[in-house]
Scaffold this motif. Structure first.
Motif, PDB file in Angstrom:
ATOM      1  N   LEU A   1      -0.555   3.255  -1.983  1.00 50.46           N
ATOM      2  CA  LEU A   1      -1.903   2.784  -2.299  1.00 50.46           C
ATOM      3  C   LEU A   1      -2.871   3.905  -1.922  1.00 50.46           C
ATOM      4  O   LEU A   1      -3.009   4.248  -0.747  1.00 50.46           O
TER       5      LEU A   1
ATOM      6  N   THR B   1      -0.491   5.505  13.299  1.00 52.41           N
ATOM      7  CA  THR B   1      -0.500   4.231  14.020  1.00 52.41           C
ATOM      8  C   THR B   1       0.500   3.294  13.346  1.00 52.41           C
ATOM      9  O   THR B   1       1.059   3.627  12.305  1.00 52.41           O
ATOM     10  N   TRP B   2       0.659   2.109  13.914  1.00 52.10           N
ATOM     11  CA  TRP B   2       1.371   1.022  13.229  1.00 52.10           C
ATOM     12  C   TRP B   2       0.714   0.844  11.870  1.00 52.10           C
ATOM     13  O   TRP B   2      -0.523   0.839  11.768  1.00 52.10           O
ATOM     14  N   SER B   3       1.508   0.765  10.813  1.00 51.69           N
ATOM     15  CA  SER B   3       0.961   0.629   9.466  1.00 51.69           C
ATOM     16  C   SER B   3       1.768  -0.409   8.697  1.00 51.69           C
ATOM     17  O   SER B   3       2.950  -0.629   8.990  1.00 51.69           O
ATOM     18  N   SER B   4       1.141  -1.073   7.750  1.00 51.00           N
ATOM     19  CA  SER B   4       1.818  -2.109   6.970  1.00 51.00           C
ATOM     20  C   SER B   4       1.024  -2.366   5.702  1.00 51.00           C
ATOM     21  O   SER B   4      -0.193  -2.555   5.750  1.00 51.00           O
ATOM     22  N   ILE B   5       1.698  -2.393   4.560  1.00 49.60           N
ATOM     23  CA  ILE B   5       0.995  -2.692   3.311  1.00 49.60           C
ATOM     24  C   ILE B   5       1.360  -4.110   2.862  1.00 49.60           C
ATOM     25  O   ILE B   5       2.507  -4.531   2.975  1.00 49.60           O
ATOM     26  N   GLU B   6       0.367  -4.863   2.393  1.00 50.60           N
ATOM     27  CA  GLU B   6       0.606  -6.252   1.973  1.00 50.60           C
ATOM     28  C   GLU B   6       0.531  -6.417   0.455  1.00 50.60           C
ATOM     29  O   GLU B   6       0.832  -7.476  -0.068  1.00 50.60           O
ATOM     30  N   LEU B   7       0.081  -5.389  -0.241  1.00 54.00           N
ATOM     31  CA  LEU B   7       0.011  -5.451  -1.704  1.00 54.00           C
ATOM     32  C   LEU B   7       1.247  -4.794  -2.292  1.00 54.00           C
ATOM     33  O   LEU B   7       1.848  -3.925  -1.673  1.00 54.00           O
TER      34      LEU B   7
ATOM     35  N   HIS C   1      -7.374   4.982   1.182  1.00 54.17           N
ATOM     36  CA  HIS C   1      -6.220   4.608   2.008  1.00 54.17           C
ATOM     37  C   HIS C   1      -5.264   5.782   2.174  1.00 54.17           C
ATOM     38  O   HIS C   1      -4.262   5.681   2.872  1.00 54.17           O
TER      39      HIS C   1
ATOM     40  N   THR D   1      -8.755   1.542  -2.636  1.00 56.99           N
ATOM     41  CA  THR D   1      -9.197   0.258  -3.166  1.00 56.99           C
ATOM     42  C   THR D   1     -10.688   0.390  -3.433  1.00 56.99           C
ATOM     43  O   THR D   1     -11.380   1.196  -2.793  1.00 56.99           O
TER      44      THR D   1
ATOM     45  N   TYR E   1     -12.698   2.542  -0.649  1.00 61.56           N
ATOM     46  CA  TYR E   1     -12.000   2.772   0.613  1.00 61.56           C
ATOM     47  C   TYR E   1     -10.810   3.677   0.304  1.00 61.56           C
ATOM     48  O   TYR E   1      -9.979   3.351  -0.548  1.00 61.56           O
TER      49      TYR E   1
END
Lengths: 272, 272
Positions: B260, B117-123, B219, B263, B217
């Protein structure tokens, strides 16, 4: 619940009728309806109520995990709450919500008697304008549960409600029950889920989503909650990673005076 | 397990013998003993194995919560793992570990078939020296489980092992199984608990502590884990709040290339 006593919509929505010890009958509430079915935060609070109102409950909640196994249908449900282990100062719980003899939600919790110990906080409450200086959300095309909170977004509104294009999913918002209701463990649990889905802050496209697991750690005791009373709490939340159909959301709930009331994390399914 | 096949101590420690569908017999391992009883991380992995090896298991783990209801005693135990709900692409689990007919641990989990799917990491992965450039911990007076990890602390060693007085509980450490073992969901779950207790980074006094609830979780998918193979993972962890007998610990597990992997968050009881 007697007819001549005022009951808050949240207390009506989460009310349970005990059938036998640990077995309760409940009903979804139109006031806290979501797009489809009930708002998950209020459902979480209803499972927590089954623990708190259990005659054998020891202390108050410290940890609570809810697993949304299937969509809750509007209507009645049965909740079964059982202590799995009772120790001297802590107690463990397993709870199921069933509809039509199928498990729809499961939850585990730890309750405990808290004691004065060495304490230290490492987080700082985010610096934001006071709640009185932030406008309340005023939206018409939202599910009913949204209108049962006074939400004041400082930063990070969903893209459907703003022209901004954010680089991250951080939201800071003041919130409280509408009408006013003194904060307790039940409403605090629900507010941990009362953020708009993180993916709608990042993406303009509205894809189907659903929380699969929600965890709340209660950092506050009954005294701190009573002191907070019915003021706004400050919620701070963000997603850390959106990856192949699942994203996480972490958050903290603060009182205006800088007390950390709860920390929370959830894993959310999204469709595309 | 045949005698002429090498088995890693971690696989021996977490091995289960199925008695009937969803009912397993297991045994604690001296290799992963803690100060008292077994290391909680390996126990968590053992419960996760009961799910992964269940004949009806759908997909791979995405969310996993373990509640440590009472101390696990050295010796044998029974694990019961049951799917509470099976959907098209997700499945929910409830697991109990029992000793002497009493519930000692409970766990819930969600497994899922993941999709692109659309994916994006913010860390961002914390900037630290490569694992090869950091010394391995070499400690004698530690419980056996510690010696089954190669741990390289970049920052935030427990105060018992350092002269530093830290203002916060942040730890950054590289770690991997000792001897080498390719990373999988089981070892990743255990590594989420393979940090020294946060309170020992902050306080010189060694007070009794115990995790009451741990959430992971995942990832990563099987492909990312296989790519990682047996290299060190980077763990980043901190406590956010120590309050009246309970503190939280949050963390992230990274691969060296910036993926990642997991978490995690846990709530820990402490005595004074």
């Amino acid at each position: 619940m007697s007819l001549n006593t005022y009951a808050h919509p949240f207390d009506i929505a989460t009310s349970l009728k005990q059938q036998e010890t640990g077995v309760y009958h409940g009903h979804t509430s139109d006031d806290y309806a979501n797009m489809v079915g009930p708002f998950g935060g209020v459902i979480a609070s209803t499972l927590l109520r089954a623990i708190i109102e259990h005659p054998d409950c020891l202390g108050s909640p410290v940890s609570f995990t809810v697993n949304y196994a299937a969509p809750v249908k509007d209507g009645s449900f049965i909740i079964k709450a059982n202590p799995t282990r009772t120790n001297r100062s802590t107690q463990h719980w397993y709870v199921e919500l069933c509809q039509h003899h199928e498990i729809v939600i499961t939850a585990t919790a730890v309750t405990a008697k808290k004691r004065d110990t060495w304490s230290s906080i490492e987080l700082y409450k985010p610096e934001v304008p006071d709640a009185e200086r932030v406008d309340s959300l005023s939206l018409t095309e939202v599910p009913p549960w949204v209108n049962h909170y006074d939400i004041k977004i400082v930063k990070g509104a969903p893209r459907a409600y703003t022209k901004s294009n954010y680089a991250d999913s951080v939201t800071l918002q003041w919130m409280k029950d509408k009408p006013n209701r003194p904060l307790d463990y039940l409403s605090l649990a629900s507010m941990c889920d009362a953020f708009f889905p993180r993916i709608y802050v990042r993406r303009e496209k509205v894809v189907p989503i659903g929380t699969v697991s929600l965890t709340v750690y209660f950092h506050s005791d009954t005294e701190a909650l009573e002191k907070h009373n019915n003021h706004h709490v400050l919620g701070h939340t963000r997603a850390q990673n959106f990856n192949n159909g699942f994203y996480d959301q972490t958050g903290e709930i603060w009182s205006a005076d800088g007390s950390l009331l709860a920390t929370t994390t959830q894993l959310v399914y999204y469709k595309e």
